[in-house]
Design a protein around this motif. Structure first.
Motif, short mmCIF file in Angstrom:
data_model
loop_
_atom_site.label_atom_id
_atom_site.label_comp_id
_atom_site.label_asym_id
_atom_site.label_seq_id
_atom_site.Cartn_x
_atom_site.Cartn_y
_atom_site.Cartn_z
N LYS A 2 0.83 -1.20 0.00
CA LYS A 2 0.00 0.00 0.00
C LYS A 2 0.87 1.26 0.00
O LYS A 2 1.93 1.29 0.60
CB LYS A 2 -0.91 0.01 1.22
N THR A 3 0.34 2.25 -0.70
CA THR A 3 1.04 3.53 -0.77
C THR A 3 0.07 4.65 -0.45
O THR A 3 -1.07 4.64 -0.90
CB THR A 3 1.62 3.75 -2.18
N ARG A 4 0.52 5.55 0.36
CA ARG A 4 -0.32 6.71 0.71
C ARG A 4 -0.26 7.72 -0.43
O ARG A 4 0.83 8.20 -0.76
CB ARG A 4 0.22 7.33 2.00
N ARG A 5 -1.42 8.03 -0.99
CA ARG A 5 -1.46 8.96 -2.12
C ARG A 5 -2.39 10.13 -1.83
O ARG A 5 -3.18 10.08 -0.90
CB ARG A 5 -1.89 8.22 -3.39
N ARG A 6 -2.31 11.16 -2.65
CA ARG A 6 -3.04 12.42 -2.42
C ARG A 6 -3.85 12.84 -3.63
O ARG A 6 -3.61 13.89 -4.23
CB ARG A 6 -2.04 13.53 -2.11
N PRO A 7 -4.87 12.06 -4.04
CA PRO A 7 -5.66 12.44 -5.22
C PRO A 7 -6.49 13.71 -5.02
O PRO A 7 -6.68 14.47 -5.98
CB PRO A 7 -6.55 11.21 -5.44
N VAL A 8 -6.98 13.94 -3.83
CA VAL A 8 -7.77 15.15 -3.59
C VAL A 8 -6.88 16.38 -3.70
O VAL A 8 -7.23 17.39 -4.33
CB VAL A 8 -8.46 15.09 -2.20
N ALA B 190 3.87 2.49 2.16
CA ALA B 190 3.04 2.14 3.31
C ALA B 190 3.83 2.14 4.61
O ALA B 190 3.34 2.55 5.65
CB ALA B 190 2.39 0.79 3.08
N ALA B 198 -0.66 7.46 9.30
CA ALA B 198 -1.51 7.76 8.15
C ALA B 198 -1.55 6.57 7.22
O ALA B 198 -0.72 5.67 7.29
CB ALA B 198 -0.97 8.98 7.40
N GLY B 200 -3.60 4.90 3.24
CA GLY B 200 -4.64 4.96 2.24
C GLY B 200 -4.59 6.21 1.38
O GLY B 200 -3.57 6.86 1.28
N VAL B 201 -5.77 6.51 0.80
CA VAL B 201 -5.89 7.61 -0.14
C VAL B 201 -6.44 8.84 0.56
O VAL B 201 -7.42 8.76 1.29
CB VAL B 201 -6.81 7.20 -1.30
N VAL B 202 -5.83 9.97 0.36
CA VAL B 202 -6.29 11.24 0.96
C VAL B 202 -6.56 12.25 -0.12
O VAL B 202 -5.75 12.49 -0.98
CB VAL B 202 -5.24 11.82 1.93
#
Lengths: 62, 202
Positions: A2-8, B190, B198, B200-202
C-alpha cells in the motif's frame, strides 16, 4: 504494497494550476477568452492532478 | 420603460443591446451580422482612433479583434433590415449570457447610433480590458418583423503584464505548482505512512 497517495490534493493542485494557466493564456491572447477554454484547461489540469497523485513514485522516509 | 429608453434599446444589435452595453454589441456587428448592419469606431482616452470595424465588412474578427480602451469611447451606428417590434434581445460575452431584455419599438425605428463612454462601465469591465485577450461577443434580437444576430471579437489595450489578470494567473499557477509538489512529496510507501499513523488515499 500500500502507498499513501493524495488524489484530492492533486485535484485541487491541477484545478488551481489550470486556472492560472488559463488566465495567462487569455491575457496574452493565445486562446480566445471563453468559458469553454476556461473549463477545458481547468478541468483538464484537475484530471492530470489526480493522475499525478496515482502515478507519482512513492517515497520512503524514516 | 420610457420612450427614450425604448428608442435606445432598439438601437442595440441594430441598436438594441448596444444600448445596454455598446462595447460588445458594436464589435459584434463589425465581425458578422445577419438581418442588420452597422459600424463602430473605437478611440482611446485622448481621442485617438484605435480601430474601426463594419458589418458586413472587415474588423472585429478573432485574428483582428477590435481594440478597446477602457478609458476611451466607442461610437456606433447600425440598422436592421426590417423594422422589428415587440422583440427580445440578448448579449453574450465569452459565450455566457450577459445581458437581455425586451423592447416594443412603437416608433417603428430601424436605425440607431450613439457613443458609449467606456469609463462609465463597471470596474469589472475595465479590469478585463487590460492586456491582449481576445474576447468573443455576440448578440441577437428576435421580434415581430424580423430578427438580427451578430458576433465578433474585441481585445484590450496595454501590456498584458500590466493586467490584474496576469498577476492573478501567475499567482494561481505558483500555488498550483506548490500543491503539485506537495502531492509528490506526500506520496509515501506504506511503511513510512504507517509509521506516522496515516494510510490509504487522501
Amino acid at each position: 504494497m500500500k502507498t499513501r497517495r493524495r488524489p484530492v490534493m492533486g485535484f485541487f493542485a491541477g484545478l488551481i494550476l489550470g486556472i492560472g494557466i488559463a488566465l495567462l493564456l487569455f491575457v496574452f491572447g493565445i486562446v480566445p477568452m471563453t468559458v469553454m477554454w476556461l473549463a477545458i484547461l481547468t478541468l483538464g489540469c484537475a484530471v492530470l492532478g489526480i493522475v499525478l497523485a496515482y502515478v507519482a513514485p512513492a517515497r520512503r522516509s524514516g | 420603460m420610457n420612450r427614450r429608453m425604448r428608442i435606445r434599446a432598439f438601437g442595440a444589435m441594430a441598436g438594441v443591446a448596444a444600448l445596454a452595453l455598446a462595447l460588445p454589441i458594436s464589435a459584434a456587428w463589425a465581425a458578422d451580422a445577419t438581418g442588420c448592419s452597422g459600424s463602430v469606431v473605437s478611440t482611446d482616452g485622448a481621442g485617438n482612433v484605435l480601430g474601426k470595424a463594419t458589418a458586413p465588412g472587415a474588423g472585429a474578427t478573432q485574428d483582428d479583434p477590435l481594440p478597446i480602451d477602457s478609458a476611451g469611447m466607442v461610437a456606433w451606428k447600425g440598422s436592421t433590415d426590417a423594422v422589428i417590434t415587440d422583440a427580445s434581445w440578448s448579449v453574450t460575452v465569452m459565450g455566457v449570457p450577459f445581458l437581455s431584455g425586451t423592447f416594443d419599438n412603437t416608433e417603428g425605428l430601424d436605425t440607431s447610433e450613439g457613443v458609449q463612454n467606456l469609463a462609465e462601465l463597471p470596474s469589472g469591465v475595465t479590469w478585463a480590458l487590460k492586456g491582449s485577450q481576445v474576447i468573443p461577443v455576440s448578440g441577437s434580437i428576435t421580434g415581430t418583423g424580423g430578427s438580427c444576430t451578430a458576433e465578433g471579437y474585441i481585445t484590450g489595450t496595454g501590456s498584458p503584464t500590466s493586467s490584474p489578470m496576469f498577476y492573478a494567473g501567475a499567482g494561481a499557477a505558483v500555488v498550483g505548482l506548490a500543491l503539485a509538489a506537495g502531492v509528490l512529496a506526500g506520496t509515501k510507501a506504506a511503511g513510512a505512512a504507517a509509521a506516522t499513523g496515516a494510510g490509504g488515499v487522501v
